[in-house]
Design a protein around this motif. Structure first.
Motif, short mmCIF file in Angstrom:
data_model
loop_
_atom_site.label_atom_id
_atom_site.label_comp_id
_atom_site.label_asym_id
_atom_site.label_seq_id
_atom_site.Cartn_x
_atom_site.Cartn_y
_atom_site.Cartn_z
N ASP A 133 0.68 -1.03 -0.03
CA ASP A 133 -0.08 0.25 0.06
C ASP A 133 0.83 1.14 0.13
O ASP A 133 0.36 2.06 -0.34
CB ASP A 133 -1.05 0.01 1.22
CG ASP A 133 -1.85 -1.00 1.08
OD1 ASP A 133 -2.23 -1.57 0.18
OD2 ASP A 133 -2.53 -1.50 2.17
N TYR A 134 2.16 1.23 0.27
CA TYR A 134 2.95 2.13 0.54
C TYR A 134 4.33 1.96 -0.19
O TYR A 134 5.18 3.10 -0.55
CB TYR A 134 3.00 2.94 1.75
CG TYR A 134 3.43 1.71 3.04
CD1 TYR A 134 4.87 1.44 3.17
CD2 TYR A 134 2.47 0.98 3.60
CE1 TYR A 134 5.15 0.58 4.01
CE2 TYR A 134 2.63 -0.08 4.50
CZ TYR A 134 4.03 -0.12 4.86
OH TYR A 134 4.55 -1.20 5.74
N CYS A 135 4.92 0.97 -0.11
CA CYS A 135 6.47 0.62 -0.29
C CYS A 135 6.80 1.07 -1.70
O CYS A 135 7.99 1.06 -1.98
CB CYS A 135 6.80 -0.67 0.06
SG CYS A 135 6.01 -2.10 -1.15
N PHE A 136 5.77 1.00 -2.68
CA PHE A 136 6.17 1.31 -4.04
C PHE A 136 5.83 2.73 -4.46
O PHE A 136 6.26 3.30 -5.52
CB PHE A 136 5.35 0.48 -5.11
CG PHE A 136 5.74 -1.01 -4.67
CD1 PHE A 136 6.96 -1.41 -4.88
CD2 PHE A 136 4.54 -1.97 -4.47
CE1 PHE A 136 7.24 -2.82 -4.62
CE2 PHE A 136 5.02 -2.99 -4.24
CZ PHE A 136 6.12 -3.69 -4.51
N SER A 141 8.37 4.91 -12.75
CA SER A 141 8.26 3.83 -13.67
C SER A 141 9.30 3.70 -14.95
O SER A 141 9.76 4.80 -15.38
CB SER A 141 6.80 4.07 -14.23
OG SER A 141 5.78 4.10 -13.30
N ASN A 142 9.55 2.50 -15.39
CA ASN A 142 10.25 2.46 -16.53
C ASN A 142 11.67 2.85 -16.16
O ASN A 142 12.19 3.64 -17.06
CB ASN A 142 9.64 3.17 -17.80
CG ASN A 142 8.27 2.60 -18.09
OD1 ASN A 142 8.03 1.40 -18.32
ND2 ASN A 142 7.13 3.59 -18.15
N ALA A 143 12.27 2.67 -15.18
CA ALA A 143 13.47 3.29 -14.74
C ALA A 143 14.32 2.23 -14.17
O ALA A 143 14.30 0.96 -14.41
CB ALA A 143 13.19 4.19 -13.78
N LEU A 166 8.83 -8.77 -5.57
CA LEU A 166 9.23 -8.61 -6.79
C LEU A 166 8.26 -8.45 -7.96
O LEU A 166 8.28 -7.42 -8.73
CB LEU A 166 10.44 -9.63 -7.05
CG LEU A 166 10.80 -9.48 -8.37
CD1 LEU A 166 12.15 -8.33 -8.56
CD2 LEU A 166 11.91 -10.87 -8.69
N ASP A 167 7.44 -9.48 -7.90
CA ASP A 167 6.40 -9.49 -9.07
C ASP A 167 5.45 -8.34 -8.93
O ASP A 167 5.10 -7.78 -9.99
CB ASP A 167 5.51 -10.68 -8.80
CG ASP A 167 6.36 -11.88 -9.12
OD1 ASP A 167 7.32 -12.04 -9.76
OD2 ASP A 167 5.84 -13.11 -8.57
N LYS A 171 4.89 -5.48 -11.72
CA LYS A 171 3.57 -5.06 -12.29
C LYS A 171 3.20 -3.64 -12.27
O LYS A 171 2.71 -3.11 -13.07
CB LYS A 171 2.67 -5.97 -11.50
CG LYS A 171 1.35 -5.90 -11.84
CD LYS A 171 0.20 -6.44 -10.96
CE LYS A 171 -1.29 -6.05 -11.24
NZ LYS A 171 -1.89 -7.11 -10.20
N ARG A 172 3.65 -2.95 -11.25
CA ARG A 172 3.44 -1.57 -10.87
C ARG A 172 4.05 -0.65 -11.63
O ARG A 172 4.03 0.40 -12.04
CB ARG A 172 3.35 -1.21 -9.40
CG ARG A 172 2.38 -2.17 -8.52
CD ARG A 172 2.03 -1.63 -7.23
NE ARG A 172 1.23 -2.28 -6.53
CZ ARG A 172 0.93 -1.80 -5.23
NH1 ARG A 172 0.83 -0.44 -4.95
NH2 ARG A 172 -0.21 -2.60 -4.65
#
Length: 210
Positions: A133-136, A141-143, A166-167, A171-172
């Motif tokens: 819910d918060y760690c990403f 993105s795309n980095a 990791l998955d 995905k995100r």
């Protein structure tokens, strides 16, 4: 609030307009992969060559001072090719508030370093599924992103949690390059993802002495 209170919580470097998610996690911009080898932060002051990337896959107490005095370490970190964001611990049995706080601290320091001209690669950590819910939040993105497998290989539950996170990260965020610090643990990465592997230097040195 007073200036002393601001500095206690590093509010002097926090920009509410550069955050993401429900917890105001600071945003870090995308960068290209660094080319140098990884060097633990606790060797930064004594290292002569600056063609390295500083990492924080070490015990938290060895880099807590960065949070206590963020401005003081900008000149030191600026000498190196790049810096990974601090890997403040996220353990499954930690209180949720502490895990959010550690993600926040890592991103805020990374954002602050970027604003001071340092090349910063975000380190990504997670715990149980609720931490998604918060760690990403705040990650590009795309980095280029960085993770660690240190301490995971011998624990089946830890390997499962690593693969699950990791998955979800892939995905995100759809990273193009992933710096992986530590031993191979049999994790499954998509074939299109550029994996940049780095051995755990400290462990390797210990093995060489035996």
């Amino acid at each position: 609030m007073s200036k002393r209170t601001d500095r206690k919580y590093n509010l002097q470097i926090f920009d509410p307009l550069m955050t993401a998610g429900n917890y105001d996690i600071p945003i870090i911009q995308a960068v290209t992969p660094p080319t140098g080898e990884l060097l633990p932060f606790n060797y930064a002051k004594t290292h002569i060559n600056s063609d390295k990337t500083i990492h924080f896959f070490i015990d938290d107490y060895q880099f807590e001072r960065l949070w206590e005095r963020p401005e003081s370490y900008v000149p030191l970190l600026s000498k190196f090719e790049a810096v990974l964001t601090p890997d403040f611990s996220l353990y499954v049995d930690m209180p949720a508030a502490l895990k959010v706080y550690n993600v926040y601290r890592s991103r805020l320091l990374g954002q602050f370093w970027q604003q001071n001209g340092i090349k910063v690669v975000p380190t990504v950590s997670w715990a149980e599924e609720d931490s998604f819910d918060y760690c990403f939040d705040g990650l590009p993105s795309n980095a280029t992103l960085a993770v660690s497998t240190v301490g995971i290989g011998r624990n089946a539950d830890a390997r499962k949690t690593y693969q699950m996170g990791l998955d979800e990260m892939i995905k995100r965020l759809s990273p193009q390059h992933l710096i992986v610090y530590g031993p191979s643990i049999g994790a499954k990465y998509p074939p299109e993802l550029d994996i940049i592997s780095h051995e755990n230097v400290i462990t390797e040195k210990l093995h060489s002495l035996r």
